[in-house]
Write an enzyme that holds these catalytic residues in place. Structure first.
Site, mmCIF file in Angstrom:
data_model
loop_
_atom_site.group_PDB
_atom_site.id
_atom_site.type_symbol
_atom_site.label_atom_id
_atom_site.label_comp_id
_atom_site.label_asym_id
_atom_site.label_seq_id
_atom_site.Cartn_x
_atom_site.Cartn_y
_atom_site.Cartn_z
ATOM 1 N N ARG A 1 0.824 -1.197 0.000
ATOM 2 C CA ARG A 1 0.000 0.000 0.000
ATOM 3 C C ARG A 1 0.863 1.254 0.000
ATOM 4 N NH1 ARG A 1 -3.058 3.244 3.586
ATOM 5 N NH2 ARG A 1 -1.900 2.453 5.382
ATOM 6 N N LYS B 1 2.745 -7.401 11.566
ATOM 7 C CA LYS B 1 2.070 -7.641 10.297
ATOM 8 C C LYS B 1 2.336 -9.052 9.795
ATOM 9 C CE LYS B 1 1.265 -5.436 5.825
ATOM 10 N NZ LYS B 1 1.445 -4.181 5.065
ATOM 11 N N ARG C 1 -1.269 4.165 13.330
ATOM 12 C CA ARG C 1 -0.368 3.549 14.304
ATOM 13 C C ARG C 1 -0.987 3.690 15.690
ATOM 14 N NH1 ARG C 1 1.488 2.118 10.235
ATOM 15 N NH2 ARG C 1 3.597 2.243 9.434
#
Length: 235
Positions: free
Chosen positions: A31, A96, A232
């Site tokens: 992204r 992630k 975040r």
């Protein structure tokens, strides 16, 4: 993923979709223009397309619905503790595990052709992991048994295919409540970066289009849409 991928499997017709799996890629995209790092022959690199008869306005929230499908597939595979980070990341233990990217080619009134790309970490070699600039994890780091990538890929294809089918009929409304339940940042303080703006606030869920609703520190309720921001946890 990228058109220069080395293809492992191509299914010519899966309802209105087509599936491509790859062992390696020469120009993986994440992204916001970032690259996607993957050790060849060890991960899941999958793309699937779907033709919608409607225009792009009807596809709001599609990337979020895809995240739900991926977490469902992981749970069927035996992965516990995975959740969603807006708009299109799958995390485990704050790191992630997988990422999604959707490209749309469409006329204003339809049809629309969507290409969904998925990168899922199974194993990353140290030399490759050194190029990743955010906390990450891989299935081999926490699963007790070797990962059967064929079985996992099959589960992902089945769940993503079902997601497309349901989304085509019912839209994002069919996935919104489940996405909210699986959102790891729900009700938590966050920092959002949008262009040159830094915003601190508390997540108050998503709207009917999949936009993230954040109550800013000053009390203003704002909504952000995919591609606009970097999210975040606030420290």
């Amino acid at each position: 993923m990228d058109s220069t991928n080395q293809q492992l499997l191509r299914t010519p017709d899966l309802s209105s979709g087509r599936v491509c799996l790859a062992e390696a890629q020469s120009a993986g995209r994440g992204r916001r223009g970032r690259g996607w790092v993957a050790t060849p022959c060890h991960n899941i690199l999958l793309s699937m397309n779907w033709r919608f008869e409607t225009g792009p306005a009807s596809l709001a929230g599609l990337s979020l619905a895809a995240g739900v499908a991926v977490v469902r597939a992981l749970e069927d595979f035996g992965v516990q503790g995975a959740g969603l980070k807006w708009p299109n990341d799958i995390l485990r233990d704050g790191r992630k595990l997988a990422g999604l990217l959707i490209d749309v080619r469409a006329e204003t009134g339809g049809p629309s052709v969507v290409v969904l790309g998925l990168g899922l970490n199974v194993y990353l070699a140290p030399a490759d992991a050194a190029h990743i600039d955010q906390p990450w994890t891989a299935l081999r780091d926490f699963l007790p048994a070797p990962v059967d990538r064929n079985r996992l890929a099959a589960l992902l294809i089945v769940h993503v295919h079902e997601m497309f089918r349901v989304f085509e009929r019912d839209g994002f409304a069919a996935f919104r409540a489940e996405w909210e339940r699986r959102h790891l940042y729900a009700g938590k303080p966050v920092r959002l970066q949008s262009g040159h703006e830094d915003l601190f606030g508390t997540v108050e869920g998503i709207d009917t289009q999949g936009g993230l609703r954040v109550r800013a520190v000053g009390g203003e309720l704002r909504t952000f849409h995919s591609g606009d921001v970097s999210l975040r946890a606030a420290h």
